[in-house]
Motif scaffolding. Structure first.
Motif, PDB file in Angstrom:
ATOM      1  N   THR A 120      -2.306  -2.448  -4.426  1.00 46.18           N
ATOM      2  CA  THR A 120      -3.260  -3.015  -3.719  1.00 46.18           C
ATOM      3  C   THR A 120      -3.281  -4.578  -3.767  1.00 46.18           C
ATOM      4  O   THR A 120      -3.547  -5.426  -4.567  1.00 46.18           O
ATOM      5  CB  THR A 120      -4.658  -2.822  -4.415  1.00 46.18           C
ATOM      6  N   THR A 135      -7.484   2.902  -3.821  1.00 44.12           N
ATOM      7  CA  THR A 135      -6.993   2.066  -4.508  1.00 44.12           C
ATOM      8  C   THR A 135      -7.979   2.086  -6.051  1.00 44.12           C
ATOM      9  O   THR A 135      -8.863   3.062  -5.927  1.00 44.12           O
ATOM     10  CB  THR A 135      -7.580   0.529  -3.996  1.00 44.12           C
ATOM     11  N   TYR A 150       0.774  -1.307   0.049  1.00 45.31           N
ATOM     12  CA  TYR A 150      -0.031  -0.045  -0.134  1.00 45.31           C
ATOM     13  C   TYR A 150       0.764   1.249   0.034  1.00 45.31           C
ATOM     14  O   TYR A 150       0.621   2.252  -0.593  1.00 45.31           O
ATOM     15  CB  TYR A 150      -0.893  -0.042   1.334  1.00 45.31           C
ATOM     16  N   GLN A 196      -2.640  -6.811  -7.507  1.00 45.60           N
ATOM     17  CA  GLN A 196      -3.563  -7.809  -7.232  1.00 45.60           C
ATOM     18  C   GLN A 196      -3.164  -9.086  -8.057  1.00 45.60           C
ATOM     19  O   GLN A 196      -2.090  -8.980  -8.893  1.00 45.60           O
ATOM     20  CB  GLN A 196      -5.043  -7.309  -8.012  1.00 45.60           C
ATOM     21  N   THR A 246      -5.658  -3.676 -11.483  1.00 46.91           N
ATOM     22  CA  THR A 246      -5.112  -2.937 -10.451  1.00 46.91           C
ATOM     23  C   THR A 246      -3.687  -3.493 -10.088  1.00 46.91           C
ATOM     24  O   THR A 246      -3.533  -4.744  -9.791  1.00 46.91           O
ATOM     25  CB  THR A 246      -5.988  -2.973  -8.991  1.00 46.91           C
TER      26      THR A 246
END
Length: 358
Positions: free
Chosen positions: A95, A242, A90, A340, A337
């Motif tokens: 994320t 995010t 983060y 991920q 993202t």
């Protein structure tokens, strides 16, 4: 054949039913609960010796089954592999999916190692997924659960062949309703217990508050920018945002609703855009873990998902290095993202998984 199995028991109905089913098959079982995290284990070395949530239910089920039950202290590996990497990601504008990491390094890493060292042959969990040995290649294949609404193969895509060969998923062919029915017929104490949170260490969903408490740091405010670089307002710290996020921005626009398009730690800014700008067709990913094969020798047609709760989409995947891939979707996907997991499927079979890169 009787196997010596360590069953990971959380106190929930899924892992309890998995233990009951294995006992009905005649296996030699021991129940193990991992103490991974509690409310006091944040910000430094303060320890909390309270038992983990669900321990009494798990102990009660183990007692009913007549099997030994232990609580294994997994706080050190959980801190280093999950909590530290979660907060660091983060801070870098990523994320992560902590469940993928936890399964790889804690549940099927640390727990499996401890089980093998104590004389157990396998580890079983209440995950909804299936395993199959491909007799031709000798590889263990990870497959989606029979009932797609409960499929958890996405969060297991980081497991390697050794881990899969030592794993059991007794619930893979069952629906949630069937599991609850079995638990009720077996008179298990948690037959009607609700499902647990996806992220066990942030039950209230406030990621920013957890990260601040865990790291002891403050994260400076910075600018909200539009796609052209104009300042739209001020954010509260990049860890609070995010991709695809709309709620909590506190910025209005005459152009309609705004969403997070990019988090930029390099200049402490957050870029906002309209929803249409969130869509993209390609991604790169690293830390590739192939399950169904050793290598993708040529571009291959597969399906992929970039979030746990989405349907996999048709795409073309090319392996670009020892642990990297380039992926092109047939249709643009919303908010791809960085941080991920992207998981690749060939029908019901998990080909592998990787981590999306910026």
């Amino acid at each position: 054949m009787q196997n010596r199995i360590a069953v990971a028991m959380s106190g929930g109905v899924d892992s309890s039913t998995a233990a009951w089913l294995l006992q009905q098959e005649g296996h030699d079982l021991v129940g193990v609960m991992l103490k991974m995290f509690d409310g006091a284990l944040v910000n430094g070395s303060r320890e909390d010796d309270r038992p983990p949530d669900g321990v009494e239910d798990a102990r009660a089920v183990a007692g009913k089954l007549g099997i030994a039950f232990y609580v294994l202290d997994a706080r050190a590996p959980f801190r280093s592999h999950v909590l530290d990497t979660f907060t660091s990601a983060y801070e870098r504008g990523l994320t992560p999916n902590p469940c993928v990491v936890c399964n790889r390094y804690v549940k099927f890493g640390f727990l499996l190692q401890q089980a093998l060292e104590s004389g157990r042959d396998q580890v079983a969990t209440g995950h909804y997924a299936r395993l199959e040995l491909d007799r031709g290649s000798g590889r263990w294949l990870l497959k989606k659960a029979a009932h797609p609404e409960k499929d958890q193969s996405y969060v297991l895509a980081g497991l390697n062949q050794e881990q899969l060969s030592r794993s059991l998923f007794p619930l893979g062919a069952l629906s949630k309703e069937e599991v609850r029915s079995i638990a009720a017929q077996a008179d298990l104490i948690n037959a009607k217990k609700g499902d647990s949170q996806d992220i066990c260490f942030i039950p209230d969903g406030d990621y920013g508050s957890f990260i601040r408490q865990y790291t002891g740091k403050s994260y400076p405010s910075g600018p909200f920018l539009d796609e052209g670089g104009a300042v739209l307002g001020a954010h509260t710290g990049i860890i609070d945002y995010t991709l695809g996020q709309r709620r909590g921005l506190g910025v209005s626009s005459t152009r309609g609703r705004l969403y997070v398009k990019e988090v930029r730690p390099q200049d402490n800014s957050v870029v906002l855009s309209c929803n249409d700008s969130l869509y993209g067709s390609t991604l790169t990913a690293a830390d590739l873990n192939l399950i169904a094969c050793d290598h993708l020798s040529a571009p291959v047609r597969l399906r992929a998902k970039v979030r746990y709760r989405m349907a996999e989409q048709p795409c073309t995947v090319e392996q670009t290095g020892p642990d990297t891939i380039h992926l092109a979707f047939d249709q643009p996907q919303r908010a791809i993202t960085p941080g991920q997991a992207v998981v690749l499927y060939d029908g019901d079979t998990v080909v592998g998984g990787a981590t999306i890169t910026p």
